[in-house]
Every structure is written in C-alpha cells, then in structure tokens.
Enzyme design. Structure first.
Site: not given
Ligand code: XIL
Length: 359
Positions: A162, A267
């Site tokens: 991220e 994920e």
C-alpha cells in the site's frame, strides 16, 4: 435395493458439488463435506489463506479447514513490522515461526506478508531520529534481519504494501518522508540482497479498478525493470464487493499480467453488507449471489497465463474471523469469506471449487 439410499445420497452430493445448491435449498450450516474434494485438490493454482495464530492453535474446526483446503498460508498479522520488531533491538519470532513450522509439517507454501506497510510501523520507528543514511540503515536492518530469519523457508515476500493513493500519488509514510520515494526500490534491493532466491511482490488494494493507482504501480514496475531492481510479482489484495465490475477486473488483470510478473490475488474476500442494516443474516439468495461472484473472480484469474498464476489467498477462514468484522462496532456485520460461523462451507466455497474444475 439395499444400496438405494446410498446411491441417492451420492447422486445428490455429486450434483451439489458440481452445480452448487439449488436456489431456495441452501442449508449453509448443515453442509457435510465428508469425502468431498478440497480447494487444494481441485484448483489448478496454489490456494492460500491468511491465518490467525491463536485460532490455529486453539480452534480445531479452524485448523481442520486449513489442513483440508489450503496449500499456501500467510500470517494475517504475525510477520508485520510491529509484530516482529516491536522495539529497537527486540525481535519476536515465536508466532511467525509457529506458522512456518506448521506449513513445513503440512507441505504448504508460505507467502510472507509484509516487510514494509505504513500502517504497521511501530511507534519507536516513527520516533527514530537520524539523517537519510540512518533511516536507510534502519530500513535495511529490519528487512535483512527478517528476510534472513526466514531464508529458504518462505516462497515469497510482500516487500512493500500500500504505497500509493488512489490518485497515483505516493501514500504518506515515514519512509517516504525520511528517505524519499526511492524507499520502495531500496526495500526490494535490501530484501534481494538478504535472500536472492525469495520472490518479491508489491501488494496493494484497488488495482482491479484500474485508473491512476494501477498506472502508478505499472509505472513503478517499468522503472524497476529499467533500473534492474528485482521484483517478481504483483499482489492484488481484492477486498471486493458484490457489485464488483468483472469486465473491469478482467481488463486490469490483463494489464497486470502483461508486465510478465507473477500475479497473486493476495487478500480475497467479498463483502455483502452494502445497504444492509447493522445486523443481518446471510440469506440463501445473497449467499448464492456471492458464490457467483467468487466463481467469476476465479475464472478471471484463470485467464492469467499459467506460468504467472502465483495463486489466490483468502483473507481469513470463517466469516466470524474476517478482519471486517473486527473493525469498529458501529460497522455493519459482514459475511465475506468461504466458511460460515461454524466453519462449514458456504455456496461461495462450492462455486470456487466449481470454477476450478476443467470442463
Ligand atoms: C489486517 C488484519 O486482517 C487485521 O487483523 C489487522 O488488525 C490489520 O491488518 N490490507 C492488508 C492486510 O494488506 O495486512 C490487512 O490486514 C488488511 C488490509
């Protein structure tokens, strides 16, 4: 004649496995998987799950699902910076080691997450004082200590997690502030120095939507290639919702695959809480709709060239342990995973199996 009941049961179970539950007859809590095939037996790519160490140790149903269904595991939290390196000279390996031993004993791959994630930076790091060189040394020391500890025992690392905003700008991070944008490339270099054989991934959410964020990530990959910075894969987190635009996903997955890197849906979970009251049940219609989307996602993944299919990792096992449900109490409950509150497979599970079957 005496075999008739078994024959009927067999025909029913096989049709359920092949086609899922007929609408209106879903009995989520009563599905019996005894003798049924597993995700890892049916899917033609590695199938993983993010695990909570305490549940793996203490909950037998949870552990059995992990053992039966998955051939790849990821620590949901145990390998993050704050968990492994909570104080300047303190490393806590026990939970992460437990997972790696568990994987080795059961022939599972470990996909390790994550070396650098702005959100898992411990306070002692943000309070660290030093010039750019000192910050680079701190980054190197953390990465190389951790990568060396697990060397030869994990298949891959999410090196940076991220780092970009949706508009393509660099996301605020202490490393960005103290080292500059090159902290990302440095992190990959440091990891590679410590273990030249481990695969290195960049991981982020929202890439399925394309746009400026995906473009920034693809630009980073081209830049790395030009500069000889080692990178082997891209992780699309895939925290998605029922209304996900599958055409868009297919298009952006193709752009990601065109880099030639390995592709990981890292994920995966699928929220169904949109427009729902704070507490609601997963009714059969919604459960089936969720299954259809899981099916479409697996089909999209199967379009990635085979040699680049690193795998799909689910972000949890049962709905009750999903990180979405551990968020603030004011948040609507959700049912994003493949197994229900008692670790029984949901239609989403059967639909994933179905998507992996060769026609
Ligand atoms: C989450 C875990 O699931 C939670 O238990 C923890 O409190 C916070 O982190 N993106 C990621 C994951 O890359 O590491 C995050 O995991 C979920 C969002």
């Amino acid at each position: 004649m005496k075999y008739l009941p078994s024959l009927i049961l067999f025909l029913f179970l096989s049709s359920v496995l092949a086609y899922g539950f007929p609408a209106g007859e879903v009995k989520i809590a009563k599905v019996d998987t005894t003798g049924s095939p597993s995700l890892k037996a049916v899917l033609p790519f590695p199938i993983g799950a993010a695990l909570k160490v305490n549940l793996l140790k203490k909950n037998l149903n949870y552990r059995n699902v992990v053992l039966r269904e998955f051939n790849s595991i990821t620590a949901e939290n145990a390998m993050k910076f704050h968990a492994l390196h909570p104080a300047p000279n303190v490393f806590k390996w026990s939970d992460a080691d437990y997972l790696v031993n568990f994987a080795e004993q059961n022939n599972m791959r470990v996909h390790a997450q994550t070396l650098i994630w702005p959100k898992s930076t411990p306070r002692w790091v943000t309070e660290f004082h030093g010039d750019r060189e000192a910050w680079k040394n701190l980054l190197r020391m953390h990465i190389q200590t951790v990568v060396t500890h697990f060397k030869g025992r994990v298949a891959a690392w999410d090196v940076v997690n991220e780092a970009f905003e949706d508009n393509g700008a660099y996301k605020k991070a202490i490393w960005l502030e103290k080292i500059g944008p090159d902290y990302i490339a440095l992190a990959f270099q440091y990891a590679h120095e410590a273990d030249p054989d481990v695969l290195l991934f960049y991981n982020d959410y929202g890439q399925e939507h394309g746009g400026k964020k995906l473009q920034a990530i693809l630009n980073m990959v081209s830049d790395f290639k030009k500069r000889g910075i080692p990178i082997h894969g891209l992780g699309m987190q895939m925290h998605v919702v029922l209304r996900i635009n599958i055409k868009n996903l297919q298009r952006n997955l193709a752009l990601i695959a065109a880099t030639g890197l390995k592709v990981h849906m890292s994920e995966l979970d699928l929220s169904v809480r949109y427009k729902k009251p704070h507490e609601f049940m997963l009714d059969p219609t919604l459960a089936i709709a969720q299954g259809e989307v899981y099916h479409a996602i697996v089909k999209a993944f199967l379009n990635v060239p085979e040699s680049q299919q690193y795998g799909i990792t689910l972000w949890g096992i049962g709905d009750r342990d999903s990180f979405w449900n551990s968020k603030s109490k004011s948040r609507t409950h959700d049912y994003p995973l493949l197994f229900d509150h008692s670790y029984k497979p949901k239609p989403a599970y059967y639909k994933m199996l179905d998507a992996g079957r060769k026609r």
